[in-house]
Design a protein around this motif. Structure first.
Motif, mmCIF file in Angstrom:
data_model
loop_
_atom_site.group_PDB
_atom_site.id
_atom_site.type_symbol
_atom_site.label_atom_id
_atom_site.label_comp_id
_atom_site.label_asym_id
_atom_site.label_seq_id
_atom_site.Cartn_x
_atom_site.Cartn_y
_atom_site.Cartn_z
ATOM 1 N N ILE A 7 0.871 -1.172 0.000
ATOM 2 C CA ILE A 7 0.000 0.000 0.000
ATOM 3 C C ILE A 7 0.909 1.223 0.000
ATOM 4 O O ILE A 7 1.706 1.438 0.908
ATOM 5 N N ALA A 8 0.826 1.977 -1.078
ATOM 6 C CA ALA A 8 1.668 3.165 -1.249
ATOM 7 C C ALA A 8 0.873 4.401 -0.866
ATOM 8 O O ALA A 8 -0.353 4.419 -0.916
ATOM 9 N N SER A 9 1.596 5.428 -0.469
ATOM 10 C CA SER A 9 0.955 6.679 -0.077
ATOM 11 C C SER A 9 1.839 7.843 -0.529
ATOM 12 O O SER A 9 2.723 7.673 -1.372
ATOM 13 N N PHE A 10 1.605 8.980 0.036
ATOM 14 C CA PHE A 10 2.278 10.223 -0.337
ATOM 15 C C PHE A 10 3.789 10.059 -0.545
ATOM 16 O O PHE A 10 4.355 10.547 -1.529
ATOM 17 N N VAL A 43 -2.082 20.292 0.388
ATOM 18 C CA VAL A 43 -1.438 18.985 0.516
ATOM 19 C C VAL A 43 -2.544 17.936 0.523
ATOM 20 O O VAL A 43 -3.548 18.105 1.206
ATOM 21 N N GLU A 44 -2.345 16.853 -0.222
ATOM 22 C CA GLU A 44 -3.366 15.813 -0.315
ATOM 23 C C GLU A 44 -2.744 14.453 -0.016
ATOM 24 O O GLU A 44 -1.692 14.114 -0.547
ATOM 25 N N GLY A 68 7.319 9.964 9.430
ATOM 26 C CA GLY A 68 8.599 9.674 8.796
ATOM 27 C C GLY A 68 8.988 10.741 7.794
ATOM 28 O O GLY A 68 8.137 11.461 7.275
ATOM 29 N N ALA A 69 10.279 10.843 7.514
ATOM 30 C CA ALA A 69 10.772 11.823 6.550
ATOM 31 C C ALA A 69 10.188 11.561 5.174
ATOM 32 O O ALA A 69 10.133 10.423 4.710
ATOM 33 N N GLY A 70 9.716 12.625 4.523
ATOM 34 C CA GLY A 70 9.176 12.508 3.183
ATOM 35 C C GLY A 70 7.718 12.127 3.119
ATOM 36 O O GLY A 70 7.145 12.041 2.040
ATOM 37 N N THR A 71 7.093 11.902 4.270
ATOM 38 C CA THR A 71 5.670 11.569 4.304
ATOM 39 C C THR A 71 4.836 12.840 4.181
ATOM 40 O O THR A 71 5.344 13.959 4.266
ATOM 41 N N SER A 72 3.534 12.664 4.004
ATOM 42 C CA SER A 72 2.665 13.831 3.837
ATOM 43 C C SER A 72 2.702 14.730 5.067
ATOM 44 O O SER A 72 2.676 15.958 4.948
ATOM 45 N N ALA A 73 2.780 14.141 6.263
ATOM 46 C CA ALA A 73 2.815 14.950 7.485
ATOM 47 C C ALA A 73 4.094 15.788 7.556
ATOM 48 O O ALA A 73 4.085 16.923 8.049
ATOM 49 N N ALA A 115 -1.318 15.492 10.534
ATOM 50 C CA ALA A 115 -1.548 14.055 10.395
ATOM 51 C C ALA A 115 -2.554 13.733 9.302
ATOM 52 O O ALA A 115 -3.398 14.560 8.944
ATOM 53 N N THR A 116 -2.488 12.492 8.797
ATOM 54 C CA THR A 116 -3.516 12.054 7.862
ATOM 55 C C THR A 116 -4.849 11.977 8.601
ATOM 56 O O THR A 116 -4.903 11.662 9.791
ATOM 57 N N ALA A 117 -5.910 12.254 7.871
ATOM 58 C CA ALA A 117 -7.236 12.207 8.482
ATOM 59 C C ALA A 117 -7.532 10.815 9.024
ATOM 60 O O ALA A 117 -8.137 10.667 10.092
ATOM 61 N N ALA A 118 -7.093 9.784 8.302
ATOM 62 C CA ALA A 118 -7.346 8.412 8.740
ATOM 63 C C ALA A 118 -6.721 8.129 10.098
ATOM 64 O O ALA A 118 -7.262 7.368 10.896
ATOM 65 N N ALA A 119 -5.577 8.755 10.367
ATOM 66 C CA ALA A 119 -4.874 8.489 11.620
ATOM 67 C C ALA A 119 -5.496 9.199 12.819
ATOM 68 O O ALA A 119 -5.397 8.718 13.944
#
Length: 306
Positions: free
Chosen positions: A76-79, A231-232, A143-148, A188-192
């Motif tokens: 499962i890939a993300s931002f 940001v999405e 984590g580094a490079g994540t959407s957050a 944070a992501t909305a899901a989290a």
């Protein structure tokens, strides 16, 4: 030829591994487990979630890139998947060509959250504090490079403030420290964080999308205070490159059905995720556009992995 065709027709004949490149307990993990449970009903085999966090998602993602191209390993890939080519000096896998797209599950906002006892009640409060005390405010990420992470970088850049990024190995550990008071805030992501916001354990100050989110009523876009801010978050499934097209088609069909199942829709709509769940090419087109958009942001702001 006939034996190959019959093997494909029988797919899947054993459990499928779904790699989550984050620690358990975060938004990506939740979406993977919910989707996997629904997909397994259609596929007739268990989907086993395998958490492999670290290195800005590259540990888990690389594990899948080097797995057999037979449909029995997905990621499962993300931002971070779209920004790593520009952010990381050297990827352990070649690039996105190491993978074949299965489905773009959905897209949604990140949410700027603080503890309920925080003195910051609006985005304007955060901006005022950051300007009064440069580099004092801290924000967590998964984590580094994540959407957050990059949501915070873009916020600091556009608002012309300095805030300190504190990376964690997943949203779960980041949220634990946010709730415990070790960090000030998180994009944070909305899901989290939706359940924490609903229960009053966290306060939402703004969403990262250009428009308000139906899942966070009364919470304004950060762009209302920081013009141009956007940001999405997104979630998609990939398999190793070279996976047979009929196998990808079978996984895509199961994922599309799962993403539109009442249980999945109920959970993700509550978290602001808008379900896409189209053909594999939809994921490829979307991620290519995201790669180009964030490559410019990373270069213009000289953002480096931590």
């Amino acid at each position: 030829m006939a034996s190959a065709a019959s093997a494909l027709a029988a797919f899947p004949e054993k459990p499928i591994r779904l790699v989550v490149p984050f620690a358990p307990g975060g938004g990506t993990d939740l979406i993977a487990r919910t989707l996997g449970a629904e997909m397994s009903k259609d596929l007739g085999q268990p989907i086993i979630v395998d958490n492999k966090p670290g290195a800005g998602t590259m540990i888990g993602t690389d594990n899948v890139a080097k797995s057999a191209a037979d449909g029995y390993t997905m990621v499962i890939a993300s931002f971070a998947h779209a920004v790593n080519p520009a952010l990381q000096p050297k990827l352990p896998y070649k690039d996105n060509k190491a993978f074949a797209p299965v489905v773009l599950i959905g897209r949604g906002p990140n949410v700027l959250v603080v503890r309920p006892e925080s003195p910051y009640k609006t985005v304007a409060d955060v901006l005022a504090a950051a300007r009064a005390n440069p580099e004092k405010l801290t924000y967590a990420s998964q984590g580094a490079g994540t959407s957050a992470h990059l949501a915070g970088e873009m916020f600091a850049n556009l608002a012309k403030v300095k805030i300190n990024h504190i990376p964690y190995r997943g949203a779960g550990p980041a949220l634990t420290d946010l709730l415990g008071g070790q960090v000030d805030m998180m994009f944070a992501t909305a899901a989290a964080v939706s359940s924490f916001v609903d229960s009053g354990k966290l306060r939402a100050l703004g969403v990262t999308t250009a428009e308000p989110s139906a899942a966070f009523k009364g919470v304004p876009p950060i762009a209302a205070s920081v013009p141009g801010y956007l940001v999405e978050s997104w979630y998609g499934l990939y398999v190793p490159a070279g996976t047979p097209a009929p196998v990808i088609g079978r996984l895509n069909a199961a994922a599309r059905k799962a993403a539109r199942s009442p249980d999945f829709v109920r959970k993700v709509e509550h978290e602001g995720l808008v379900v896409n769940a189209g053909a594999p090419a939809e994921l490829d087109t979307y991620v290519q556009a995201e790669e180009q958009r964030w490559a410019k942001v990373i270069k213009q702001n000289n953002i480096k992995p931590e």
